[in-house]
Design a protein around this motif. Structure first.
Motif, short mmCIF file in Angstrom:
data_model
loop_
_atom_site.label_atom_id
_atom_site.label_comp_id
_atom_site.label_asym_id
_atom_site.label_seq_id
_atom_site.Cartn_x
_atom_site.Cartn_y
_atom_site.Cartn_z
N ARG A 198 4.69 9.63 64.58
CA ARG A 198 3.59 9.63 65.54
C ARG A 198 2.80 8.32 65.51
O ARG A 198 1.75 8.22 66.13
CB ARG A 198 2.64 10.79 65.27
CG ARG A 198 3.24 12.17 65.51
CD ARG A 198 2.21 13.26 65.26
NE ARG A 198 2.74 14.58 65.58
CZ ARG A 198 3.37 15.36 64.71
NH1 ARG A 198 3.55 14.93 63.47
NH2 ARG A 198 3.81 16.54 65.06
N THR A 199 3.30 7.35 64.78
CA THR A 199 2.58 6.09 64.60
C THR A 199 3.56 4.93 64.65
O THR A 199 4.67 5.03 64.13
CB THR A 199 1.85 6.08 63.23
OG1 THR A 199 0.99 7.21 63.15
CG2 THR A 199 1.03 4.81 63.05
N ILE A 200 3.14 3.83 65.27
CA ILE A 200 3.91 2.59 65.26
C ILE A 200 2.99 1.48 64.77
O ILE A 200 1.87 1.35 65.25
CB ILE A 200 4.44 2.22 66.66
CG1 ILE A 200 5.35 3.32 67.20
CG2 ILE A 200 5.19 0.89 66.63
CD1 ILE A 200 5.77 3.09 68.65
N GLN A 201 3.44 0.73 63.79
CA GLN A 201 2.67 -0.42 63.31
C GLN A 201 3.41 -1.71 63.63
O GLN A 201 4.61 -1.83 63.38
CB GLN A 201 2.43 -0.33 61.80
CG GLN A 201 1.66 -1.53 61.24
CD GLN A 201 1.32 -1.37 59.78
OE1 GLN A 201 0.29 -0.82 59.42
NE2 GLN A 201 2.18 -1.85 58.91
N ILE A 202 2.68 -2.67 64.18
CA ILE A 202 3.22 -4.00 64.49
C ILE A 202 2.37 -5.01 63.73
O ILE A 202 1.14 -4.91 63.71
CB ILE A 202 3.13 -4.32 65.99
CG1 ILE A 202 3.61 -3.14 66.82
CG2 ILE A 202 3.91 -5.59 66.33
CD1 ILE A 202 3.10 -3.18 68.24
N SER A 203 3.01 -5.98 63.11
CA SER A 203 2.26 -6.98 62.35
C SER A 203 2.94 -8.34 62.44
O SER A 203 4.17 -8.42 62.50
CB SER A 203 2.16 -6.56 60.87
OG SER A 203 1.55 -7.59 60.11
#
Length: 246
Positions: A198-203
């Motif tokens: 349920r979560t997407i992290q972009i860095s």
């Protein structure tokens, strides 16, 4: 002082920020850290942007300096076509800004494709439209509209399969193929079952494979690769104690 050593395993900057808030008085933290929130569209998509801009911020949050963008929503794990379209469009816009016009992209699918919770990276690479070999053979016109970018990809496997660090393999590929930017996709660890899928992290700070589960491997960052590294991850792993507690 870095107070995060005792916290549960997580790769998510958003969770580390929440834990930091719970553990400190307000005036004790957020030096060199800025946080912003906003709602995207009408389907419940939320975006949090955390910027770590100093060494003090690094020490407090336990993450390298950079931008950490988190997209989350309850409908992400469901079958809501409208939500997924809204989310995909926003994700594409965010990635386009981070690419800054770079044309030669190397995608890295980290993880073990034989282990379901660790198979995100290999699965994503399987879905890519890889074009480098076509462009080299026939020119950009051969791939139509997609010819604006040259895409190559690799699944380096895990050390138990190859006997090599993923960073070693990637560094060799970078030296041979000279891409402009590396895009790394990996499964992440979370401290809550509610964040799974349920979560997407972009860095833009790169990635430290295995850090979220205490299995530290050589980092894949601009410092170690010599070119910018963007990391994209989705939490698919939590520890057993978290499952029981939730």
């Amino acid at each position: 002082m870095n107070i995060l050593h005792s916290f549960s395993h997580t790769d998510l900057a958003l969770e580390l920020k929440d834990e930091l808030e719970e553990s400190c008085e307000r005036e004790q933290f957020f030096e060199g850290i800025t946080v912003s929130h906003k709602e995207i569209g009408k389907k419940g998509l939320k975006e949090t942007v955390i910027k770590i801009e100093s060494e003090a911020g690094e020490k407090q949050l336990g993450k390298p300096q950079g931008i950490y963008i988190t997209l989350e929503g309850e409908n992400m794990a469901g079958n809501d076509g409208g939500f997924h379209e809204e989310m995909s469009n926003h994700l594409a816009k965010r990635l386009a800004k981070l690419l800054l016009g770079r044309k030669k992209l190397l995608f890295i699918g980290l993880g073990n494709g034989e282990v379901t919770p660790d198979a995100l990276g290999p699965y994503v690479v399987d879905q890519l439209n890889v074009t480098r070999h076509i462009v080299q053979e026939y020119g950009r016109y051969a791939v139509g509209k997609g010819g604006s970018r040259i895409v190559s990809a690799i699944v380096p496997g895990v050390m138990a399969q190859t006997g090599m660090e993923s960073a070693e393999i990637i560094r060799g590929i970078v030296n041979e193929t000279t891409p402009d930017l590396i895009m790394v996709i990996d499964a992440l660890a979370a401290r809550s079952t509610k964040r799974l899928n349920r979560t997407i992290q972009i860095s833009d700070a790169g990635i430290h494979p295995g850090a979220g589960v205490g299995n530290h491997r050589s980092e894949i960052t601009k410092d170690t690769m010599g070119i910018p590294v963007i990391a994209i991850g989705v939490p698919t792993v939590v520890d057993a104690a978290t499952i029981v507690n939730d």
